[in-house]
Structures are given as C-alpha cells and as structure tokens.
Design an enzyme around this catalytic site. Structure first.
Site, PDB file in Angstrom:
ATOM      1  N   LYS A   1       0.839  -1.210   0.000  1.00  0.00           N
ATOM      2  CA  LYS A   1       0.000   0.000   0.000  1.00  0.00           C
ATOM      3  C   LYS A   1       0.873   1.258   0.000  1.00  0.00           C
ATOM      4  O   LYS A   1       0.563   2.249  -0.662  1.00  0.00           O
ATOM      5  CB  LYS A   1      -0.932  -0.011   1.222  1.00  0.00           C
TER       6      LYS A   1
ATOM      7  N   LYS B   1      -1.076  11.201   6.224  1.00  0.00           N
ATOM      8  CA  LYS B   1      -0.780  10.062   7.108  1.00  0.00           C
ATOM      9  C   LYS B   1      -0.001   9.008   6.324  1.00  0.00           C
ATOM     10  O   LYS B   1       1.014   8.491   6.778  1.00  0.00           O
ATOM     11  CB  LYS B   1      -2.107   9.526   7.635  1.00  0.00           C
TER      12      LYS B   1
HETATM   13  P1  NAP Z   1     -13.007   8.155   7.282  1.00  0.00           P
HETATM   14  O1  NAP Z   1     -14.182   8.415   6.403  1.00  0.00           O
HETATM   15  O2  NAP Z   1     -12.384   9.270   8.037  1.00  0.00           O
HETATM   16  O3  NAP Z   1     -13.440   6.997   8.332  1.00  0.00           O
HETATM   17  C1  NAP Z   1     -12.627   6.615   9.391  1.00  0.00           C
HETATM   18  C2  NAP Z   1     -13.415   5.662  10.271  1.00  0.00           C
HETATM   19  O4  NAP Z   1     -12.575   5.222  11.345  1.00  0.00           O
HETATM   20  C3  NAP Z   1     -14.631   6.295  10.950  1.00  0.00           C
HETATM   21  O5  NAP Z   1     -15.650   5.324  10.996  1.00  0.00           O
HETATM   22  C4  NAP Z   1     -14.124   6.622  12.348  1.00  0.00           C
HETATM   23  O6  NAP Z   1     -15.140   6.665  13.328  1.00  0.00           O
HETATM   24  C5  NAP Z   1     -13.225   5.426  12.592  1.00  0.00           C
HETATM   25  N1  NAP Z   1     -12.201   5.663  13.618  1.00  0.00           N
HETATM   26  C6  NAP Z   1     -11.090   6.437  13.493  1.00  0.00           C
HETATM   27  N2  NAP Z   1     -10.363   6.410  14.622  1.00  0.00           N
HETATM   28  C7  NAP Z   1     -11.025   5.585  15.483  1.00  0.00           C
HETATM   29  C8  NAP Z   1     -10.771   5.127  16.803  1.00  0.00           C
HETATM   30  N3  NAP Z   1      -9.674   5.514  17.464  1.00  0.00           N
HETATM   31  N4  NAP Z   1     -11.681   4.299  17.388  1.00  0.00           N
HETATM   32  C9  NAP Z   1     -12.786   3.905  16.712  1.00  0.00           C
HETATM   33  N5  NAP Z   1     -13.077   4.287  15.441  1.00  0.00           N
HETATM   34  C10 NAP Z   1     -12.208   5.113  14.840  1.00  0.00           C
HETATM   35  O7  NAP Z   1     -11.814   7.467   6.483  1.00  0.00           O
HETATM   36  P2  NAP Z   1     -11.877   6.512   5.179  1.00  0.00           P
HETATM   37  O8  NAP Z   1     -11.681   7.357   3.967  1.00  0.00           O
HETATM   38  O9  NAP Z   1     -13.025   5.585   5.286  1.00  0.00           O
HETATM   39  O10 NAP Z   1     -10.473   5.731   5.381  1.00  0.00           O
HETATM   40  C11 NAP Z   1     -10.350   4.595   6.229  1.00  0.00           C
HETATM   41  C12 NAP Z   1      -8.987   3.935   5.935  1.00  0.00           C
HETATM   42  O11 NAP Z   1      -8.929   3.538   4.561  1.00  0.00           O
HETATM   43  C13 NAP Z   1      -7.785   4.867   6.157  1.00  0.00           C
HETATM   44  O12 NAP Z   1      -6.703   4.139   6.672  1.00  0.00           O
HETATM   45  C14 NAP Z   1      -7.480   5.359   4.745  1.00  0.00           C
HETATM   46  O13 NAP Z   1      -6.134   5.757   4.596  1.00  0.00           O
HETATM   47  C15 NAP Z   1      -7.813   4.124   3.924  1.00  0.00           C
HETATM   48  N6  NAP Z   1      -8.167   4.367   2.524  1.00  0.00           N
HETATM   49  C16 NAP Z   1      -9.054   5.351   2.168  1.00  0.00           C
HETATM   50  C17 NAP Z   1      -9.367   5.552   0.818  1.00  0.00           C
HETATM   51  C18 NAP Z   1     -10.330   6.628   0.349  1.00  0.00           C
HETATM   52  O14 NAP Z   1     -10.349   6.918  -0.856  1.00  0.00           O
HETATM   53  N7  NAP Z   1     -11.106   7.247   1.237  1.00  0.00           N
HETATM   54  C19 NAP Z   1      -8.792   4.734  -0.158  1.00  0.00           C
HETATM   55  C20 NAP Z   1      -7.936   3.723   0.229  1.00  0.00           C
HETATM   56  C21 NAP Z   1      -7.634   3.537   1.568  1.00  0.00           C
HETATM   57  P3  NAP Z   1     -16.015   8.030  13.546  1.00  0.00           P
HETATM   58  O15 NAP Z   1     -17.108   7.966  12.527  1.00  0.00           O
HETATM   59  O16 NAP Z   1     -16.495   7.925  14.930  1.00  0.00           O
HETATM   60  O17 NAP Z   1     -15.063   9.185  13.322  1.00  0.00           O
END
Ligand code: NAP
Length: 299
Positions: free
Chosen positions: A172, A240
C-alpha cells in the site's frame, strides 16, 4: 467458508464495504464509534454492536477500516477491543492503511490468543468501495488468506497475496508513492495548461487516452477543473500515508526526494486548514505559486 463478518469503522470506505458484504449474502455485524453512522447499515440488514469486542464475539472474520495505526491498536487491542471477543482460530483483517511495523505487533498479540491477522489495505477510492472494485493487497499466512478469499471477492476486483505479515501494508505504501507523485504531476500539468490558455476539458480528453493517462488524471482531473474539492480521499489521510512512507524509507536509509516534496506541498494545504478536502486540492498550492487557476466555467 466464513458466514459471519464484522466491520469496525463505517467511514467513507467502511460503510460501502459493509453494504457489499450484505449484498454478497454474509451476516454482517457493524460497529462505529459515532453511533448514528450504523443506522443506514442496520436498515439494510446489518446487526449493530456496542463495541469492537461484541463485533468479534459474533463474527468469524472481523474487518477493521479505521484511520491510522493507533486507531487500529485501539479497536483491536484497547479496552472493549476485538481481541477480547475473537474466537480461537478467528481472523482479524485490517483493511486500513497503517504502519507495517504496528501491523506485525498487533498480529503477534492476536497470535498469543490463537487468532490470526491479515493486513489487507485497499486502493481504488470511494468509488471502488461502492462498486466492489477495490484492489486489495494482502499480507499474512497464505492458508488464512485463502480461507478469506470469498470475503475479499465481495469487496474488490483485484486481490493479490503479497507475502507475510505486513507485506500488504508495504504494498500500500508503494501504491501511495505512485498515487501522490502522479497526482502532483496532474496538478502541475493542469496549472501549466491554464497559464498557456489551453482548453482544459479538451486537454483532459486529448492526454487522458495516451501515455499520460492515469486513474488520478481520469478521476480527479475533471473534479479539479470544476473546482470540486470534496473528499474521496482526504488530504489528512494522504498525509498520514506519506508520513508512513517517509518513516519506512528513513528506517531503510532510502531517499525519496519527490515524495518528500509532495508531503511538503500538502503541508501547505493543511496549514490553510484544508486537511478535510479531497487530495485533488493539491492543485490549489500550484495555483497559488503560479497565480493562475485551472478552472472551467469561472464566473
Ligand atoms: P473516514 O471516512 O475518516 O473513516 C474513518 C473511520 O474510522 C470512521 O468510521 C471513524 O469513526 C473510525 N475511527 C477512526 N479512529 C477511530 C478510533 N480511534 N476508534 C474507533 N473508530 C475510529 O476514512 P476513510 O476514507 O473511510 O479511510 C479509512 C482507511 O482507509 C484509512 O486508513 C485510509 O487511509 C484508507 N483508505 C481510504 C481511501 C479513500 O479513498 N477514502 C482509499 C484507500 C484507503 P467516527 O465515525 O467515529 O469518526
């Protein structure tokens, strides 16, 4: 084959992934720290749990899709974490993008309980999560990977076994070096196009099908020229990932000059309070340097 799957973390990615697991016929239990995000999934047939531990108690496979290394540590190893509920021979699949080193530490703790871990970060963005077309890069025990293939196939199109624990996360990081540097090229090229007076829509069409074509250009180029900076993939998450890449490079005494530059350009965006925008907002930094905007239909 596992019938019961838990999903911890229902953000931009986790929520549509849980929906696709339901569509594929799995019994799905979900947990999200902010409870209201679970409601839409419950309406579609998921069971809501009160903690990661409760998710683990009802699931043969437990997926985590949270933000960063400390967050995965918290939902797996913290109080009320998945480790407290996971069955012997159960599997935790972390699909977040986190540190390969922390991944190996969490896997070792799960192994002490007789449970397994796969690191399976993804690429393909929000659209890939919605359409179940993600690229999934997997590290961990090969037999456990094979056991979990039906789960991966419900979420993505390209599933690749990359080797032992942490190698999915290493892959990744490789992916993100490519993503960040390609998008920086797209942003710089569009600012050049604007300054030179090129038709921006025609430019995307002309160069998108040739050797300069890329996912970044095809998906984010149109958003840039329309001034659509909503996330997709947030600047702060890209930062990050860039931090994880540069840390890993430092541990290997490996220079990554271009990636370091992109990290600094994103820092300029964060300094303006734009960490919650989509990564395509990188163009704003180049626009500021150049004194020109790469935008169509400006009023
Ligand atoms: P996001 O929309 O910010 O969602 C993050 C999720 O994690 C939320 O449900 C949040 O809960 C939860 N969370 C964060 N810290 C936490 C903790 N300490 N305890 C419990 N729950 C926690 O992010 P996302 O875009 O879905 O990304 C998620 C992962 O996938 C990341 O590692 C990112 O780098 C990776 N990723 C993202 C993409 C993209 O295009 N978005 C593509 C590939 C990979 P709350 O709702 O309570 O905040």
């Amino acid at each position: 084959m596992a019938q019961t799957v838990g999903v911890i973390g229902l953000g931009i990615m986790g929520s549509p992934m849980a929906k696709n697991l339901l569509k594929a016929g799995f019994q799905v239990t979900v947990f999200n720290r902010s409870r209201p995000k679970m409601e839409a999934l419950v309406k579609e047939g998921a069971r809501a749990a009160g903690s990661p531990k409760e998710v683990a108690q009802g699931s043969e496979v437990i997926i985590t899709m949270v933000t960063d290394s400390p967050d995965v540590e918290q939902v797996v190893l913290g109080p009320g974490g998945a480790i407290e509920g996971v069955a012997r021979d159960g599997v935790v699949i972390d699909m977040s993008s986190i540190s390969p080193r922390v991944t190996r530490e969490i896997a070792a703790r799960l192994a002490e309980r007789g449970a397994h871990m796969l690191d399976a970060p993804v690429s393909g963005g929000q659209g890939g999560a919605i359409n179940a077309t993600l690229s999934i890069m997997v590290g961990g025990d090969k037999a456990i990977y094979e056991r979990c293939l039906p789960v991966f196939q419900a979420l993505g199109k390209t599933v690749t076994y990359m080797g032992g624990q942490g190698m999915g996360q290493v892959t990744k990081l490789i992916n993100q070096i490519l993503v960040a540097n390609t998008l920086n090229g797209v942003a710089e090229a569009l600012v050049f196009a604007a300054k030179a007076g090129a038709d921006l829509e025609a430019t995307l069409q002309a160069v998108g099908g040739g050797a300069a074509g890329s996912w970044q250009l095809a998906n984010l180029g149109p958003r840039i020229i329309k001034g659509d900076f909503a996330p997709g993939f947030m600047v702060r998450l890209q930062q990050k990932d860039l931090r994880l890449i540069l840390e890993a490079a430092r541990e290997m005494a490996l220079p990554l000059p271009a990636t370091g530059l992109v990290h600094q350009l994103y820092a300029a965006l964060e300094a303006e309070g734009r960490g919650g925008e989509g990564t395509q907002a990188l163009v704003r930094v180049h626009e500021k340097l150049a004194g020109v905007e790469a935008r169509v239909n400006k009023r």
